[in-house]
Design an enzyme around this catalytic site. Structure first.
Site, PDB file in Angstrom:
ATOM      1  N   LYS A  28       0.876  -1.184   0.000  1.00  0.00           N
ATOM      2  CA  LYS A  28       0.000   0.000   0.000  1.00  0.00           C
ATOM      3  C   LYS A  28       0.911   1.231   0.000  1.00  0.00           C
ATOM      4  O   LYS A  28       1.143   1.870   1.026  1.00  0.00           O
ATOM      5  CB  LYS A  28      -0.932  -0.051   1.221  1.00  0.00           C
ATOM      6  CG  LYS A  28      -2.206   0.737   1.048  1.00  0.00           C
ATOM      7  CD  LYS A  28      -3.218   0.383   2.118  1.00  0.00           C
ATOM      8  CE  LYS A  28      -4.247   1.468   2.291  1.00  0.00           C
ATOM      9  NZ  LYS A  28      -5.011   1.830   1.088  1.00  0.00           N
TER      10      LYS A  28
HETATM   11  N1  PMP Z   1      -7.533  -1.837  -3.311  1.00  0.00           N
HETATM   12  C1  PMP Z   1      -6.989  -0.624  -3.139  1.00  0.00           C
HETATM   13  C2  PMP Z   1      -6.219  -0.013  -4.251  1.00  0.00           C
HETATM   14  C3  PMP Z   1      -7.145   0.046  -1.909  1.00  0.00           C
HETATM   15  O1  PMP Z   1      -6.607   1.258  -1.727  1.00  0.00           O
HETATM   16  C4  PMP Z   1      -7.908  -0.549  -0.890  1.00  0.00           C
HETATM   17  C5  PMP Z   1      -8.105   0.171   0.429  1.00  0.00           C
HETATM   18  N2  PMP Z   1      -7.098  -0.122   1.348  1.00  0.00           N
HETATM   19  C6  PMP Z   1      -8.461  -1.815  -1.121  1.00  0.00           C
HETATM   20  C7  PMP Z   1      -8.247  -2.420  -2.357  1.00  0.00           C
HETATM   21  C8  PMP Z   1      -9.270  -2.511  -0.069  1.00  0.00           C
HETATM   22  O2  PMP Z   1      -8.454  -2.954   0.988  1.00  0.00           O
HETATM   23  P1  PMP Z   1      -8.990  -3.062   2.481  1.00  0.00           P
HETATM   24  O3  PMP Z   1     -10.246  -3.853   2.425  1.00  0.00           O
HETATM   25  O4  PMP Z   1      -7.910  -3.761   3.213  1.00  0.00           O
HETATM   26  O5  PMP Z   1      -9.220  -1.684   2.959  1.00  0.00           O
END
Ligand code: PMP
Length: 306
Positions: free
Chosen positions: A160
Site C-alpha cells: 500500500k
Molecule cells: N484496493 C486498493 C487499491 C485500496 O486502496 C484498498 C483500500 N485499502 C483496497 C483495495 C481494499 O483494501 P482493504 O479492504 O484492506 O481496505
C-alpha cells in the site's frame, strides 16, 4: 472528502498536538512517493464498547508493504497496534478512521536515500461512509477508467504504497468528472483488477467471483467477505474476470475499509441486475456490519477492543 481534525497525533514515538503534525519540505516521500500507509476503522459495538476492526492484519500489511519497499519500521508491530488504540483513546473517539503512515524524512535528496530517517505517524479522525450512505443502500455507478492498474513489475501492488495512489487519483478524477461515483481499473492483461480504493466482487447464478491477487491489493475487507460467504455456504471463486462478464453479472459490489461493502448498480452505463442492491450483496453487507459491530460472537477475534 473533508475531514474533521482531532486533538493529537502520534508522531515518531510521542503524541503531539494536531497542529504540530508537520514536516520539512525536503521530506523525501513528498518528492518521490516512497512511503506506505494503512487505513483502519474503529466501530462502536452494540454493547457500547468500541473495537478496531482486524487491527493485527492491518498492521501486518503495513509491515509487509514496508518490507516490499525496503523500509525498516523502527518500532515493533505490537507497539504500533497499541499506538492505534491509544490514538483513539487520547482523542476520545468511540469510532472513526485511523491512518498509520510510514515515510522517509528529510536528509539526502536524490534516489538513493541511505540515511534518511524512517518516520512514523498515526492519525485518527471521524470518517463516515466513503462512497456515501445512499451508496451503501442504493448502490453506486462505476466506470472503467482509461488508466490501467499497475503491473506488479512496475509498481508492486501488494504494497500500500503512497505513490501508487497517483494512478488511483487519476482514474477516480477521470470518471467522477463524467458523473460516475467510482473508477474500476483493468490490469495490463485487460482483466478486471480493482477500483481506485476497493476490491471488486461479482455474483452470477449464486456464485461469488473476485479477481485473484495477482495485480491488486490484498484487501482485508475482501478477505472478510470471502470468509463470511463461505461460512454461509456460498461458493467463492478467485478467477480472472473480463469487463463484459461484469456487465452480465447479477450483482457487483466493492469492498474496502473506507467503502465497507458498497453495492454497484451500474458499470459503464449497463444496469447490473435489477439496478439496486442485490440479495447476496445485502446478505454479505449485513454480515459484515454485524461483524464490525460485534453482533456475532464468532467474529469477535476480528475485534481489538479499546
Ligand atoms: N484496493 C486498493 C487499491 C485500496 O486502496 C484498498 C483500500 N485499502 C483496497 C483495495 C481494499 O483494501 P482493504 O479492504 O484492506 O481496505
Amino acid at each position: 472528502m473533508a475531514f474533521k481534525k482531532t486533538e493529537q497525533i502520534w508522531f515518531d514515538g510521542a503524541f503531539v498536538p494536531w497542529e504540530q503534525g508537520n514536516v520539512h519540505l525536503l521530506t523525501h516521500t513528498l518528492h518521490y512517493g516512497l512511503g506506505v500507509f494503512e487505513g483502519i476503522r474503529c466501530y462502536r459495538c452494540d454493547d457500547g464498547r468500541s473495537a478496531v476492526f482486524r487491527l493485527p492484519e492491518h498492521i501486518a500489511r503495513l509491515y509487509r508493504s514496508a518490507k516490499i519497499l525496503e523500509m525498516e519500521i523502527p518500532y515493533p508491530a505490537a507497539q504500533l497496534e497499541s499506538v492505534v488504540i491509544e490514538t483513539l483513546r487520547v482523542n476520545k473517539m468511540a469510532e472513526g478512521y485511523i491512518r498509520p503512515l510510514v515515510f522517509l524524512g528529510d536528509g539526502a535528496m536524490g534516489l538513493l536515500p541511505s540515511d534518511n530517517p524512517v518516520r512514523v505517524a498515526v492519525i485518527a479522525w471521524p470518517w463516515g461512509a466513503y462512497l456515501g450512505e445512499e451508496g451503501l443502500e442504493r448502490g453506486i455507478r462505476a466506470k472503467i477508467s482509461s488508466y490501467t492498474r499497475h503491473h506488479p513489475n512496475v509498481s508492486m501492488t501488494k504494497s500500500k504504497t503512497c505513490g501508487q495512489y497517483v494512478n488511483s487519483i487519476l482514474a477516480k478524477r477521470e470518471v467522477t468528472r463524467m458523473g460516475y461515483d467510482e473508477a474500476l481499473m483493468l490490469d495490463t492483461q485487460g482483466m478486471v483488477a480493482e477500483a481506485s480504493g476497493e476490491n471488486v466482487f461479482m455474483v452470477r447464478d449464486g456464485v461469488l467471483k473476485t479477481p485473484p491477487l495477482t495485480s491488486i491489493l490484498e484487501g482485508i475487507t475482501r478477505d472478510c467477505v470471502i470468509r463470511l460467504a463461505r461460512e454461509k455456504g456460498i461458493e467463492v471463486v478467485e478467477t480472472p474476470i473480463t469487463r463484459d462478464e461484469l456487465y452480465g453479472a447479477d450483482e457487483v459490489f466493492f469492498t474496502g475499509t473506507a467503502a465497507e461493502v458498497t453495492p454497484v448498480r451500474e458499470v459503464d452505463d449497463r444496469t447490473i441486475g435489477s439496478g439496486a442492491r442485490g440479495p447476496l450483496t445485502k446478505t454479505l453487507q449485513s454480515a459484515f456490519f454485524d461483524a464490525v459491530h460485534g453482533r456475532t460472537s464468532k467474529h469477535e477475534s476480528w475485534l481489538s477492543f479499546l
